[in-house]
Structure formats: structure tokens, C-alpha cells
Design an enzyme around this catalytic site. Sequence first.
Site, PDB file in Angstrom:
ATOM      1  N   LYS A 189      84.624  15.498 -37.153  1.00  6.27           N
ATOM      2  CA  LYS A 189      83.907  15.200 -38.176  1.00  6.27           C
ATOM      3  C   LYS A 189      82.874  15.426 -36.855  1.00  6.27           C
ATOM      4  O   LYS A 189      83.445  15.196 -35.451  1.00  6.27           O
ATOM      5  CB  LYS A 189      83.865  14.060 -38.706  1.00  6.27           C
ATOM      6  CG  LYS A 189      84.448  13.181 -39.768  1.00  6.27           C
ATOM      7  CD  LYS A 189      84.139  12.463 -40.368  1.00  6.27           C
ATOM      8  CE  LYS A 189      84.944  12.400 -42.306  1.00  6.27           C
ATOM      9  NZ  LYS A 189      84.583  10.770 -42.468  1.00  6.27           N
ATOM     10  N   LYS A 201      90.861  -5.945 -44.526  1.00  2.00           N
ATOM     11  CA  LYS A 201      89.721  -5.635 -45.051  1.00  2.00           C
ATOM     12  C   LYS A 201      90.762  -3.763 -46.235  1.00  2.00           C
ATOM     13  O   LYS A 201      91.601  -2.881 -45.977  1.00  2.00           O
ATOM     14  CB  LYS A 201      88.325  -4.909 -45.501  1.00  2.00           C
ATOM     15  CG  LYS A 201      88.011  -4.177 -46.405  1.00  2.00           C
ATOM     16  CD  LYS A 201      85.884  -3.595 -46.008  1.00  2.00           C
ATOM     17  CE  LYS A 201      86.858  -2.038 -45.010  1.00  2.00           C
ATOM     18  NZ  LYS A 201      85.128  -1.664 -43.977  1.00  2.00           N
ATOM     19  N   GLN A 229      75.020   6.014 -47.688  1.00  2.00           N
ATOM     20  CA  GLN A 229      74.639   5.025 -46.869  1.00  2.00           C
ATOM     21  C   GLN A 229      73.115   5.670 -45.645  1.00  2.00           C
ATOM     22  O   GLN A 229      72.643   4.557 -45.228  1.00  2.00           O
ATOM     23  CB  GLN A 229      76.081   5.661 -45.562  1.00  2.00           C
ATOM     24  CG  GLN A 229      75.887   4.834 -44.571  1.00  2.00           C
ATOM     25  CD  GLN A 229      75.704   3.659 -43.918  1.00  2.00           C
ATOM     26  OE1 GLN A 229      74.680   2.840 -43.514  1.00  2.00           O
ATOM     27  NE2 GLN A 229      76.518   2.893 -45.217  1.00  2.00           N
ATOM     28  N   ARG A 246      77.504  -3.716 -44.021  1.00  2.00           N
ATOM     29  CA  ARG A 246      77.993  -3.373 -42.253  1.00  2.00           C
ATOM     30  C   ARG A 246      77.476  -2.640 -41.844  1.00  2.00           C
ATOM     31  O   ARG A 246      76.880  -2.516 -40.090  1.00  2.00           O
ATOM     32  CB  ARG A 246      79.066  -3.806 -42.124  1.00  2.00           C
ATOM     33  CG  ARG A 246      80.606  -3.585 -42.778  1.00  2.00           C
ATOM     34  CD  ARG A 246      80.764  -2.483 -41.907  1.00  2.00           C
ATOM     35  NE  ARG A 246      82.443  -2.307 -41.583  1.00  2.00           N
ATOM     36  CZ  ARG A 246      82.853  -1.737 -41.079  1.00  2.00           C
ATOM     37  NH1 ARG A 246      82.272  -0.637 -40.497  1.00  2.00           N
ATOM     38  NH2 ARG A 246      84.258  -0.795 -41.712  1.00  2.00           N
ATOM     39  N   GLY A 286      77.842   8.784 -39.167  1.00  2.00           N
ATOM     40  CA  GLY A 286      78.659   9.723 -40.027  1.00  2.00           C
ATOM     41  C   GLY A 286      80.595  10.347 -39.813  1.00  2.00           C
ATOM     42  O   GLY A 286      80.479  11.083 -40.214  1.00  2.00           O
ATOM     43  N   THR A 287      80.718  10.705 -38.390  1.00  2.00           N
ATOM     44  CA  THR A 287      81.717  10.595 -36.926  1.00  2.00           C
ATOM     45  C   THR A 287      81.959   9.607 -37.101  1.00  2.00           C
ATOM     46  O   THR A 287      82.452   8.528 -36.152  1.00  2.00           O
ATOM     47  CB  THR A 287      81.632  11.381 -36.321  1.00  2.00           C
ATOM     48  OG1 THR A 287      80.368  12.901 -36.872  1.00  2.00           O
ATOM     49  CG2 THR A 287      83.012  11.769 -35.765  1.00  2.00           C
ATOM     50  N   ASP A 288      83.512   9.418 -38.041  1.00  2.00           N
ATOM     51  CA  ASP A 288      84.783   8.135 -37.497  1.00  2.00           C
ATOM     52  C   ASP A 288      86.059   8.680 -37.790  1.00  2.00           C
ATOM     53  O   ASP A 288      87.023   7.858 -37.672  1.00  2.00           O
ATOM     54  CB  ASP A 288      84.552   6.747 -38.495  1.00  2.00           C
ATOM     55  CG  ASP A 288      84.798   7.422 -39.745  1.00  2.00           C
ATOM     56  OD1 ASP A 288      84.642   8.907 -39.942  1.00  2.00           O
ATOM     57  OD2 ASP A 288      84.492   6.877 -41.017  1.00  2.00           O
TER      58      ASP A 288
END
Lengths: 330, 330
Positions: B232, B69, B142, B114, B226-228
Site C-alpha cells: 500500500k 481484538k 475512515q 480509534r 491508508g498504508t498499514d
Amino acid sequence: MKTLLLKKDEVRRLIRMTEVIGAVEEAYKAFSSDQVEQPDYIGIHLPSLRGEIDFKLGYYKVNEIISMKAHSGGFTNNPAEHGVPNSMGTILLFDARNCALICIMDGSLITGLRTGASGAVSVKALARKSARTIASIGSGNQARMQIRAINEIMKIEEIHAWSRTPETLSKYKADIEREFGIPVIAASSKKEAVEQADIVITTTRGKGELVEADWVKPGTHIVAIGTDQRGKQELDPELFRNAKVVVDSIAQCAEKGETWHPLNKNIIAKDDIHGEIGEVLLGWKPGREGDDEITIFDSTGMAIQDNTTASKIYQNAIANNVGTFFQFFE
Amino acid sequence: MKTLLLKKDEVRRLIRMTEVIGAVEEAYKAFSSDQVEQPDYIGIHLPSLRGEIDFKLGYYKVNEIISMKAHSGGFTNNPAEHGVPNSMGTILLFDARNCALICIMDGSLITGLRTGASGAVSVKALARKSARTIASIGSGNQARMQIRAINEIMKIEEIHAWSRTPETLSKYKADIEREFGIPVIAASSKKEAVEQADIVITTTRGKGELVEADWVKPGTHIVAIGTDQRGKQELDPELFRNAKVVVDSIAQCAEKGETWHPLNKNIIAKDDIHGEIGEVLLGWKPGREGDDEITIFDSTGMAIQDNTTASKIYQNAIANNVGTFFQFFE
């Protein structure tokens, strides 16, 4: 958003080898002058009789193009069992100003073309001007591609070719003589081929059939193509002791190129690497400085070569109205 | 070789949210049972007012599909200056048996879908069966997607929503009430929203607007979206001290998820992480074990979710004769 789709045959017709050589020179200069971002490539090794697929990402800041090349290889059962080649490729080009996908082209040919061109670029920069004779250690597709590229930039008088497999060698001889009219002498040993040559090109799988240091005469230029991973090797590391060593990328070659072997054996130190070919092309470092020098060019291959080559193909396609536009969204 | 091309509108019509939820459950189970290869993603950060583009590679050994992707985001000037969205995506699917490129689909929608589904999967596995009330901390795309997915698997009676921006909040309220008929109460503080809720969903950019531990009542399930990335944060790390912590990937969440914060502060140790959601779905580890437990699901997002979701879209396209075939070579 319109994305241009280019088929393999269109790609083939859209670029001439001289243009690939120009694109690869541009890539080397861009890389060595910090105009490039190339993260480490990622890939998947498939199990059981299958090969691998790699993804190489490159960003060229000057032309504002991001390229992603998917390239698979080593799927020996593909032709018989799946009706597709054992190696395939696809290249995506993104406009880095907005990251729109501007082009998807078949990428099966580009790796071979830009790797062939890399040898020719090194010959221009590092071989003796009087060089006429080539030793080809290896006689597969890339061995042919090297000749196709070098033939564009110098007069090749004869090729001394060696292969582990006699049938491959006679096919190579027939193909090269027919396509380029250059006489090919089938050598009975690597030594015999190398001793005759002004330029030695190694394109074997690099599984240990080494070119020995004693065989190489002063003034020879060596194009080391086959080693791009740990575990591969084509040259006696002693060859590096007194040679001028030029690489495509110091980081990559010291890590997994032919140059790793003499570094690992402490035959040379990293500081003994003369420089990157981009630095030579930019005039920042000298190329050949005498007729007796042995020069070695270690090519591991870089995403930016795919980037500049594919960008040239894309430009040619737009200029000549070749290809099919597809709108992935309105 | 034929490659199926799928446009954004076709992708939209080819998959239902219930199918995405199924695909994400499959992805989590596959990941936790060693059926997946996912190298670290690679990307380019563009300079000056532009965003970034990432490339996520996943191999699902069971369905023998490799997905790549390409996803860009953060190009705020795109709509005005370039007439394209600020975020775009493309997904390539390869048949892992031979590495033929079988499908190229627009990938703009899949990340949102997803990720929405991941919250719903966690609610099924970890929330109280009697849960009816949701707090939505964040009110962007989201936040809507989470409701769209969770609405498929439970009866939502009301949503207490909070946003830093009142206009965004009233638009969220209007959209959710119109689309799903679920009453949305605009909360005047995060505390007010969280105190009411059986399920808390955080989908902010994670720039430090924390949900405090004191506000969360026993029995709450928290979906931390939200935290990736490092930098964050959405949750008071104290929340982790007595909660059951379930993650999508232990390696990823300990490195750059919400879970990194309490680990970094020694509020919990890595062994205190209950497990991966895949392990819970496989029945290898218990889910919720009592009505008073606080459960936290930390989602960082994985390539295998794109893989299974895109594969389902591809299967549906083939089954329904949707899309355009293109032959990159004969």
C-alpha cells in the site's frame, strides 16, 4: 447475528471422551493432509507470581471453522486471592465462510480433554494390542486425563504410578481406583514403574526428572506429553536412538517438543522421525511393525485439536438446544 | 466469574469521540514509555472472494488489562449472501492480575473510532494552530471518521475532498455538510485538493494514487492513514525528504507503513524519523517547530489503541450499568 454462549458445565455435559478422541483423530489427519492453517501462537507472560496467557488460532478448511482459544495458566495465587481458578480458557468459533462469531464457550476443560485424547489416539495407533500395564510418570490432572481417555480404547489391568510428591501420588491412586476400578501400584521409583509397563506416560512439568533408556523394555509405547516448550524434558534422549518416533507436528516437535533434545544432541536426525501421527492414521505411514519395537509419541498440542473438539461441542449444543444465544448486533 | 457482554449499539452509546481521542493519546504515551506489550498480530487469509480475519493482542501494564481484538474485513459478499456486514469485530478484555475474562464487546466500531482519533491526536500535536482547511484524499468511512475526530479539536472551515469515484464523493459531501455543517468542495483532482489545504488526510486503500511532493505547501500537516501493509502507498516518497516524520510505532512504520517507501528508496534513513507520536505527547521530543515545516504522521494502528479505547468503554458500561453479565462458570 446470533452467538451461542456455552458455560463450563454445559461444555462438560456436551461431550463424551470417545467424541474427543474422534475429534483429535480428525484433527491429526486434517493437519497432516494440509487441511489446516495454524499460525504460531501469541501470548503474554505476566510478571511476579503470575502465569501466562496464550492465544491459539486454527482454521479447519473442511468444516470451515476458525477457532481462537485464549488459555491462561500458572496463576497460583488466583484461588486464594481472586476467587478464580489458576487456569482458565475461552474459545471463540467463527464461521469461516463469513467470519461471523457463532460461538463463545468456556475453554477451561478442552485443553485437558484433547490432550488426554491425544495419548489414547497414539495408543490405538502405536501400542502393542496385548498392552495391559501402564506406567504413569506424573500424577496430576493430565495424568488422570490420560487414563480416562486410554481407558476408553483398551483394557488397562494395572497402573504403576510415580510422583515426586507422596501425597499427590496417594490421591491419584485413590481417585483412579474409585473412578475407573483400575488397581494403582504406587512405585517407589520411576525405574520401578517404567520397568513394569507396556505403555509409559509422562505428564510431569518436564523439569528434568528423566525416564532413562535402560529402564524401557522392548515393545513399550511411550506417550510424551509434558514437553511442549524449550527447557522442558521428560525422556533420556538416548531413548530416541532405536525407537520409532511419531510426533503430532514435525515442525513443532523438532522446535520445542521432547524430540528437540535428541535432535539437539545429534542422537537422531530430523529424517529419523518416522512421521506425524496424522500420516499413520491416514495409512500413509505404517504404525507399529513388530512386538519388540519401542514407539514414542511426542505431543506438543495443536490449535486444530481445540478446533475440532470445540466444533463437536458446538454441534452437540445446537442439536440438543443447549446454551444461550446472544446478539452482539442486529 | 462474571463477564460483561456489550452489544454494538451499547458500545456506540458508551463512548464519545473526545474520550476515544483521550484513550488514543494515552495509548501512544504508554507505548512509547514501555508500558505496553503487543506481540505481532496473527491472522487467516481466506480464499476465493472472502477477506481476512486478524487477531491483535495488547497488554497495558498500567491499567492491567489484556485485550484481544478479532477483526474481519473484505467479505464483500457477506451482506447479500450471508446477511452480515463485510467487516465485523469482537474484543475480549482480561484482567491481567488473574486473566479472568471480564468483558466481551462487539468490536465493529472500535477500529474505525480509534483510527479516526489517531489523526486528531496528530493534528493537536503537529498541525499549525492556524490550520483551518483540510484536504481529504479518500471519501469512505475512515475519511468521515477523521473529520468527526478532528472536528472535536479544531475549527474546520472547509474541506477539499477528492475521490476516484464521483458518486462516493458526492455522498461524502452531502454527509459531512449535513452532519457537521462544514462546507465540502469536491475537487476535480488530488492536486487541486492538496494545494488548498493546511492539513492533508489520506485514507485511500493505498493502491498507488500518490499525493505528489510538489503539491504540498510549506506548513502543511499530513495524516497518512491508508498504508498499514506492504504493497500500500499514498504519498510520494519525496515528501519525506524535508518533512518532520512522526510515526505511531517506529518498528511498525519502518516495516509496513508509509514510511517504508522512502526508507526503501534511501530518501531518508531510519535516524531521520523524528520520533514516535507518544514521545512528542510525553514532551520528550518537540512537535512542530515552525510555521513552514511540513509534518507527516504515519499511522499503522496498534493493539494498544484498541486496549485503551475498549477499557474506557468497559469502565463507562460499569459506571452506567449498561450491558449483560454472563457467568461462563460459577
